[in-house]
Design a protein around this motif. Sequence first.
Motif, mmCIF file in Angstrom:
data_model
loop_
_atom_site.group_PDB
_atom_site.id
_atom_site.type_symbol
_atom_site.label_atom_id
_atom_site.label_comp_id
_atom_site.label_asym_id
_atom_site.label_seq_id
_atom_site.Cartn_x
_atom_site.Cartn_y
_atom_site.Cartn_z
ATOM 1 N N ALA A 268 0.817 -1.218 0.000
ATOM 2 C CA ALA A 268 0.000 0.000 0.000
ATOM 3 C C ALA A 268 0.844 1.259 0.000
ATOM 4 O O ALA A 268 0.559 2.220 0.712
ATOM 5 C CB ALA A 268 -0.948 -0.009 1.206
ATOM 6 N N GLY A 269 1.913 1.242 -0.815
ATOM 7 C CA GLY A 269 2.683 2.453 -1.047
ATOM 8 C C GLY A 269 2.192 3.138 -2.312
ATOM 9 O O GLY A 269 1.164 2.747 -2.887
ATOM 10 N N ARG B 228 3.067 4.200 4.924
ATOM 11 C CA ARG B 228 3.921 4.677 6.017
ATOM 12 C C ARG B 228 5.221 5.318 5.519
ATOM 13 O O ARG B 228 5.638 6.355 6.024
ATOM 14 C CB ARG B 228 4.226 3.534 6.981
ATOM 15 C CG ARG B 228 2.994 3.098 7.783
ATOM 16 C CD ARG B 228 3.367 2.372 9.037
ATOM 17 N NE ARG B 228 2.221 2.297 9.947
ATOM 18 C CZ ARG B 228 2.305 1.901 11.208
ATOM 19 N NH1 ARG B 228 3.481 1.573 11.714
ATOM 20 N NH2 ARG B 228 1.231 1.850 11.958
ATOM 21 N N LYS B 229 5.852 4.709 4.541
ATOM 22 C CA LYS B 229 7.078 5.316 4.015
ATOM 23 C C LYS B 229 6.755 6.578 3.214
ATOM 24 O O LYS B 229 7.526 7.532 3.197
ATOM 25 C CB LYS B 229 7.838 4.305 3.150
ATOM 26 C CG LYS B 229 9.232 4.781 2.771
ATOM 27 C CD LYS B 229 9.973 3.735 1.956
ATOM 28 C CE LYS B 229 11.297 4.289 1.462
ATOM 29 N NZ LYS B 229 11.988 3.360 0.550
ATOM 30 N N PHE B 230 5.629 6.589 2.547
ATOM 31 C CA PHE B 230 5.176 7.773 1.822
ATOM 32 C C PHE B 230 5.002 8.942 2.797
ATOM 33 O O PHE B 230 5.402 10.071 2.507
ATOM 34 C CB PHE B 230 3.860 7.445 1.117
ATOM 35 C CG PHE B 230 3.317 8.549 0.253
ATOM 36 C CD1 PHE B 230 4.037 9.059 -0.803
ATOM 37 C CD2 PHE B 230 2.045 9.064 0.491
ATOM 38 C CE1 PHE B 230 3.532 10.064 -1.610
ATOM 39 C CE2 PHE B 230 1.526 10.066 -0.306
ATOM 40 C CZ PHE B 230 2.271 10.569 -1.359
ATOM 41 N N LEU B 231 4.438 8.672 3.950
ATOM 42 C CA LEU B 231 4.274 9.721 4.954
ATOM 43 C C LEU B 231 5.627 10.190 5.472
ATOM 44 O O LEU B 231 5.830 11.384 5.717
ATOM 45 C CB LEU B 231 3.416 9.211 6.110
ATOM 46 C CG LEU B 231 1.940 8.960 5.782
ATOM 47 C CD1 LEU B 231 1.244 8.269 6.944
ATOM 48 C CD2 LEU B 231 1.226 10.266 5.440
ATOM 49 N N GLY C 224 8.760 17.881 3.537
ATOM 50 C CA GLY C 224 8.191 18.495 2.343
ATOM 51 C C GLY C 224 8.101 17.455 1.250
ATOM 52 O O GLY C 224 9.121 16.936 0.801
ATOM 53 N N LEU C 225 6.906 17.086 0.854
ATOM 54 C CA LEU C 225 6.723 15.983 -0.092
ATOM 55 C C LEU C 225 7.124 16.413 -1.499
ATOM 56 O O LEU C 225 6.393 17.122 -2.184
ATOM 57 C CB LEU C 225 5.261 15.530 -0.077
ATOM 58 C CG LEU C 225 4.927 14.353 -0.992
ATOM 59 C CD1 LEU C 225 5.653 13.092 -0.532
ATOM 60 C CD2 LEU C 225 3.423 14.128 -1.035
ATOM 61 N N SER D 260 0.385 13.782 4.313
ATOM 62 C CA SER D 260 -0.855 13.302 4.935
ATOM 63 C C SER D 260 -2.131 13.851 4.291
ATOM 64 O O SER D 260 -3.083 13.076 4.083
ATOM 65 C CB SER D 260 -0.847 13.595 6.441
ATOM 66 O OG SER D 260 -0.542 14.937 6.710
ATOM 67 N N PRO D 261 -2.233 15.136 3.926
ATOM 68 C CA PRO D 261 -3.474 15.588 3.279
ATOM 69 C C PRO D 261 -3.730 14.898 1.943
ATOM 70 O O PRO D 261 -4.864 14.534 1.627
ATOM 71 C CB PRO D 261 -3.263 17.097 3.100
ATOM 72 C CG PRO D 261 -2.233 17.468 4.113
ATOM 73 C CD PRO D 261 -1.332 16.283 4.185
#
Length: 397
Positions: A7-8, A36-39, A45-46, A108-109
């Motif tokens: 679920a990445g 989780r790793k994406f977060l 800063g994404l 997260s948003p």
Amino acid sequence: MIAVIGAGPAGLMAAETLAQAGEAVTVFDQMPSVGRKFLLAGRGGLNLTHSEILPNFLNRYGSDASPQLIDAVRAYPPERLRIWAEGLGQTLFVGSSGRVFPKAMKASPLLRAWLQRLATLGVTFRLRQRWLGFADDGALLFEGAEPLRAEGVVLALGGASWPKLGSDGHWTAVLAENGIPTTPLRPANAGLRIGWTEHFREKFAGTPLKSVAMRWQDRVSRGDGIISTYGMEGGLVYPLTSALHEATASGGKVEVAIDLRPELSEPALAEKLRQIRPRDSLSTGLKRCLALAPNAISLLREVSRDLPRDPGPLAHLIKHLPLTVTGTEGLGRAISTAGGVSWDEIDGRFMLKQLPGVFVAGEMLDWDAPTGGYLLQASFATGFAAGQGMLDWRKPG
């Protein structure tokens, strides 16, 4: 039901692609929550992608990149990813370096909005499900659960970096049991180990070395590095990680060169150094004439205790400051990993040749990319490609 395992970003993009086409999709992940790793990637800063023109963007994957990876990014390019993110209500902006970020500067948003969209499309999630492989009849095996039949499978379990977040690389053994070889996973975008003196480490660990260049053989990287307790990390060193990992893997050492003022030629630098006043200390002169930061000046002294005042030799040292690299940080601390499923093991639809109906996406595939948006872009793009490949495979006739 189509099963997406992982679920990445790659797995969720594959799930969205399939669900939008009307497929019933269930996403499995061994962690108690998704992405989780994406977060983690969004904490500073994404960095979703990069704004440079597509030909330059594609070149960032290296001259040895698989044509199939390049085709996947070309089919799902940065502009398309930006439109997708904006469709989730995320306002984007382009930073001074050309990198693309959400205005919220975190993941997260975007992830919340994405999960809401997936729920609307009918995608379901089954968490705390560790994939163990296939039963003799092809059913999926999960730890502590009954075998489960799926009409198709997308594997998107990530590499092996930050294993506590879920990507632990256990799937390499699972695939090996099914006769599918993998290239050993290795750290990519990881820090370099450099043996600082205790004084330098204690005083400057955690400080940025800004706007410098690093060179090893014919490879050059330019940007900001972060001095760490073990060596150096950050965007400056990550493009060189894979090559330096291979060069030091057997316990060897290599020498890299730091250019503390890459915007100036050596003669121009020497001319500026001639402006140092005789009454000034060398540190004062370097700060006044070159605007060198304290950690850069101390780095010069870390390498050469007796710095020359002669402008010529000093200019050469500033442009070619040698540092000895003894290795790279391991998989557990790398931002990403290279290695994994060889491109020779999949067909043009991202389906494993030896396991019909099983597709692969994301960092499970053997590719490497620098930070700066290229890593996430390829994860999204290969997830989309695997989803499209599944749809093509499932077409009647």
